[in-house]
Design a protein around this motif. Sequence first.
Motif, PDB file in Angstrom:
ATOM      1  N   PRO A 335      35.103  41.309  37.318  1.00 38.22           N
ATOM      2  CA  PRO A 335      36.390  41.227  38.018  1.00 38.22           C
ATOM      3  C   PRO A 335      37.568  41.459  37.076  1.00 38.22           C
ATOM      4  O   PRO A 335      37.483  41.220  35.870  1.00 38.22           O
ATOM      5  CB  PRO A 335      36.397  39.790  38.567  1.00 38.22           C
ATOM      6  CG  PRO A 335      34.965  39.381  38.593  1.00 38.22           C
ATOM      7  CD  PRO A 335      34.319  40.073  37.441  1.00 38.22           C
ATOM      8  N   HIS A 336      38.656  41.941  37.663  1.00 35.18           N
ATOM      9  CA  HIS A 336      39.945  42.091  36.981  1.00 35.18           C
ATOM     10  C   HIS A 336      39.959  43.216  35.950  1.00 35.18           C
ATOM     11  O   HIS A 336      40.800  43.251  35.060  1.00 35.18           O
ATOM     12  CB  HIS A 336      40.384  40.769  36.330  1.00 35.18           C
ATOM     13  CG  HIS A 336      40.183  39.575  37.198  1.00 35.18           C
ATOM     14  ND1 HIS A 336      40.722  39.496  38.472  1.00 35.18           N
ATOM     15  CD2 HIS A 336      39.463  38.431  37.009  1.00 35.18           C
ATOM     16  CE1 HIS A 336      40.352  38.340  39.012  1.00 35.18           C
ATOM     17  NE2 HIS A 336      39.600  37.694  38.158  1.00 35.18           N
ATOM     18  N   ASP A 351      43.631  45.751  40.570  1.00 29.98           N
ATOM     19  CA  ASP A 351      43.784  44.611  39.671  1.00 29.98           C
ATOM     20  C   ASP A 351      43.183  44.958  38.312  1.00 29.98           C
ATOM     21  O   ASP A 351      41.972  45.056  38.162  1.00 29.98           O
ATOM     22  CB  ASP A 351      43.071  43.390  40.286  1.00 29.98           C
ATOM     23  CG  ASP A 351      42.914  42.232  39.302  1.00 29.98           C
ATOM     24  OD1 ASP A 351      43.559  42.239  38.252  1.00 29.98           O
ATOM     25  OD2 ASP A 351      42.121  41.312  39.629  1.00 29.98           O
ATOM     26  N   ASP A 352      44.042  45.142  37.309  1.00 27.74           N
ATOM     27  CA  ASP A 352      43.576  45.309  35.936  1.00 27.74           C
ATOM     28  C   ASP A 352      44.238  44.260  35.055  1.00 27.74           C
ATOM     29  O   ASP A 352      44.851  44.558  34.036  1.00 27.74           O
ATOM     30  CB  ASP A 352      43.875  46.719  35.422  1.00 27.74           C
ATOM     31  CG  ASP A 352      43.039  47.064  34.186  1.00 27.74           C
ATOM     32  OD1 ASP A 352      42.090  46.319  33.883  1.00 27.74           O
ATOM     33  OD2 ASP A 352      43.339  48.067  33.519  1.00 27.74           O
ATOM     34  N   CYS A 455      50.338  42.782  28.737  1.00 28.08           N
ATOM     35  CA  CYS A 455      50.741  41.532  28.082  1.00 28.08           C
ATOM     36  C   CYS A 455      49.694  40.455  28.359  1.00 28.08           C
ATOM     37  O   CYS A 455      48.942  40.530  29.337  1.00 28.08           O
ATOM     38  CB  CYS A 455      52.086  41.041  28.621  1.00 28.08           C
ATOM     39  SG  CYS A 455      53.499  42.074  28.219  1.00 28.08           S
ATOM     40  N   ALA A 456      49.699  39.455  27.510  1.00 26.93           N
ATOM     41  CA  ALA A 456      48.868  38.281  27.760  1.00 26.93           C
ATOM     42  C   ALA A 456      49.442  37.465  28.912  1.00 26.93           C
ATOM     43  O   ALA A 456      50.592  37.654  29.320  1.00 26.93           O
ATOM     44  CB  ALA A 456      48.769  37.433  26.495  1.00 26.93           C
ATOM     45  N   SER A 457      48.649  36.541  29.420  1.00 23.42           N
ATOM     46  CA  SER A 457      48.967  35.861  30.673  1.00 23.42           C
ATOM     47  C   SER A 457      49.461  34.428  30.519  1.00 23.42           C
ATOM     48  O   SER A 457      49.908  33.823  31.492  1.00 23.42           O
ATOM     49  CB  SER A 457      47.708  35.832  31.546  1.00 23.42           C
ATOM     50  OG  SER A 457      46.658  35.150  30.863  1.00 23.42           O
ATOM     51  N   MET A 458      49.372  33.875  29.303  1.00 23.62           N
ATOM     52  CA  MET A 458      49.498  32.422  29.164  1.00 23.62           C
ATOM     53  C   MET A 458      50.898  31.862  29.392  1.00 23.62           C
ATOM     54  O   MET A 458      51.077  30.642  29.400  1.00 23.62           O
ATOM     55  CB  MET A 458      48.981  31.980  27.788  1.00 23.62           C
ATOM     56  CG  MET A 458      47.470  32.016  27.681  1.00 23.62           C
ATOM     57  SD  MET A 458      46.861  33.694  27.429  1.00 23.62           S
ATOM     58  CE  MET A 458      47.287  33.962  25.708  1.00 23.62           C
ATOM     59  N   ASP A 459      51.887  32.729  29.573  1.00 28.01           N
ATOM     60  CA  ASP A 459      53.211  32.222  29.913  1.00 28.01           C
ATOM     61  C   ASP A 459      53.265  31.716  31.341  1.00 28.01           C
ATOM     62  O   ASP A 459      54.076  30.846  31.679  1.00 28.01           O
ATOM     63  CB  ASP A 459      54.267  33.308  29.708  1.00 28.01           C
ATOM     64  CG  ASP A 459      53.979  34.561  30.531  1.00 28.01           C
ATOM     65  OD1 ASP A 459      52.790  34.827  30.804  1.00 28.01           O
ATOM     66  OD2 ASP A 459      54.937  35.271  30.889  1.00 28.01           O
ATOM     67  N   MET A 460      52.388  32.260  32.215  1.00 28.54           N
ATOM     68  CA  MET A 460      52.414  31.918  33.637  1.00 28.54           C
ATOM     69  C   MET A 460      51.081  31.396  34.153  1.00 28.54           C
ATOM     70  O   MET A 460      51.041  30.642  35.120  1.00 28.54           O
ATOM     71  CB  MET A 460      52.806  33.153  34.459  1.00 28.54           C
ATOM     72  CG  MET A 460      54.210  33.668  34.188  1.00 28.54           C
ATOM     73  SD  MET A 460      54.532  35.273  34.964  1.00 28.54           S
ATOM     74  CE  MET A 460      54.288  34.898  36.711  1.00 28.54           C
ATOM     75  N   HIS A 465      42.047  35.863  34.087  1.00 26.01           N
ATOM     76  CA  HIS A 465      41.292  35.668  35.336  1.00 26.01           C
ATOM     77  C   HIS A 465      42.206  35.069  36.411  1.00 26.01           C
ATOM     78  O   HIS A 465      42.232  35.544  37.551  1.00 26.01           O
ATOM     79  CB  HIS A 465      40.093  34.741  35.099  1.00 26.01           C
ATOM     80  CG  HIS A 465      39.040  35.319  34.215  1.00 26.01           C
ATOM     81  ND1 HIS A 465      38.069  36.175  34.677  1.00 26.01           N
ATOM     82  CD2 HIS A 465      38.797  35.151  32.898  1.00 26.01           C
ATOM     83  CE1 HIS A 465      37.276  36.518  33.674  1.00 26.01           C
ATOM     84  NE2 HIS A 465      37.698  35.905  32.582  1.00 26.01           N
ATOM     85  N   ALA A 466      42.914  33.998  36.046  1.00 24.81           N
ATOM     86  CA  ALA A 466      43.797  33.339  37.010  1.00 24.81           C
ATOM     87  C   ALA A 466      44.902  34.283  37.470  1.00 24.81           C
ATOM     88  O   ALA A 466      45.286  34.285  38.647  1.00 24.81           O
ATOM     89  CB  ALA A 466      44.395  32.074  36.386  1.00 24.81           C
TER      90      ALA A 466
END
Length: 488
Positions: A335-336, A351-352, A455-460, A465-466
């Motif tokens: 996924p993703h 979704d990438d 970009c990385a996701s950890m700000d949001m 995956h989330a």
Amino acid sequence: MTGPTTPPTTPPTAGEFAGRRITVAGLGVSGASAARALVRRGAEVTVVDGGDGERQRAAAAELEREGIAVRLGDGATLPEGTELVVTSPGWKPDSPLFTAAARAGVEVVGDVEIAWRLRPEDAAPWLAVTGTNGKTTTVRMLASILTAAGLRTTAVGNIGTPIVDVVLGEERYDVLAVELSSYQLHWAPSVRPHSAAVLNVAPDHLDWHGSMEAYAADKGRIYEGNRVACVYNAADPVTEELVRRADVVEGCRAIGFTLGAPAPSQLGVVEGVLVDRAFVENRYSHAQELAEVADVDPPAPHNIANALAAAALARAFGVEPRAVRDGLRAFRPDPHRIEHVADVDGVRYVDDSKATNTHAAEASLGAYDPVVWIAGGLAKGATFDELVAKAAKRLRGAVLIGADRALIREALARHAPDVPVVDLDRTDTGAMAAAVHEAARLARPGDTVLMAPACASMDMFTNYHARGEAFAAAVRDLASGRSAAQER
């Protein structure tokens, strides 16, 4: 390639860990796996971790029941008497613990190195893959091809299953498909795969490695000691140069892969067919058909490149052409990763979320035209001018989210000033629903709304995956006429 090689030092056998005082840095999955393996071989193990939260205490309690000492809240002090440090991949080389180890003359290695040193004499050979992007997909494609060939195999390493557990497990394998990150390779001086591939090298994790040169050099470690094939990307000169620098076993070959027609000793594509001009009797005049482009899911250019790299490693191991075709047909992407979510009002939604850097986003954007691009997050020091300049002609519009979206907005203003841009000034998780709504407004039938954040996701979000799940949920809401953004 520089010719015959031997490991720089003779690594200790499994028995030589007995009685040694070993410090394991990190209480995560790989650290716990290495600690257990070493204790079972008679080592005196202490695990150190800078955290001291509920998760760490629960993990520490499990290890302590197995006779492993754990020290929480202090990941900087080297335990007295330490003779070897085993690190988890994420710990930076300049961490105080490693500085202390260097002062004391103590070797630092990673869990992959421990797996290599502990493997039994009849251990399965490794077919190894690294690269800035595409590692997991390629390793899983490779495992699918090897399985189709009737070989006992599994995908291990950075892909999720600790390689120590597989190497020392009861199940016997014929060959392992091994994903190795630059972090893991940095701490694995003795690993010598049967054959290996570097898919691509682009700026990433430079805060960890310190420079692009150091990052590329760590990627290139995967070629050291290869016996049969060093697989490189003919479109990426850095990967070819890493092969040239590699110290390999005599007779090991450089094998390229290309999206064009292959030269001798390459795999490539001819009229929609994946072909092999490397592992055939007369590669100067003959080619072997392996599969069709349509057998690759999805058939985006960068994914075809992944399939060619996987096929090259499988062919280096002696796999027949039919198994390459059957393995690619059986493979389904995780996924993703350029995952088609739905079509809504004639617009495709993809979704990438795994495109966490500019190199991955460039490959994703190159697969679609026209595109409404959803992007943004944590830039990790990246710049976006080159990415935007290359993608500008494909863009119908852009919707920006996340902490560092201004960097992308400014690049769009410089290189794609006529592209409509929606800048969502919010970093809450609900911003994704609004982003999908805005993208739908900009899109026309036949377009693709592509969430490839660069970009990385950890700000949001907790992880990519989330973030991907939030995008998919918003698209499903849109398809059912219940867009959360519209409801607000």
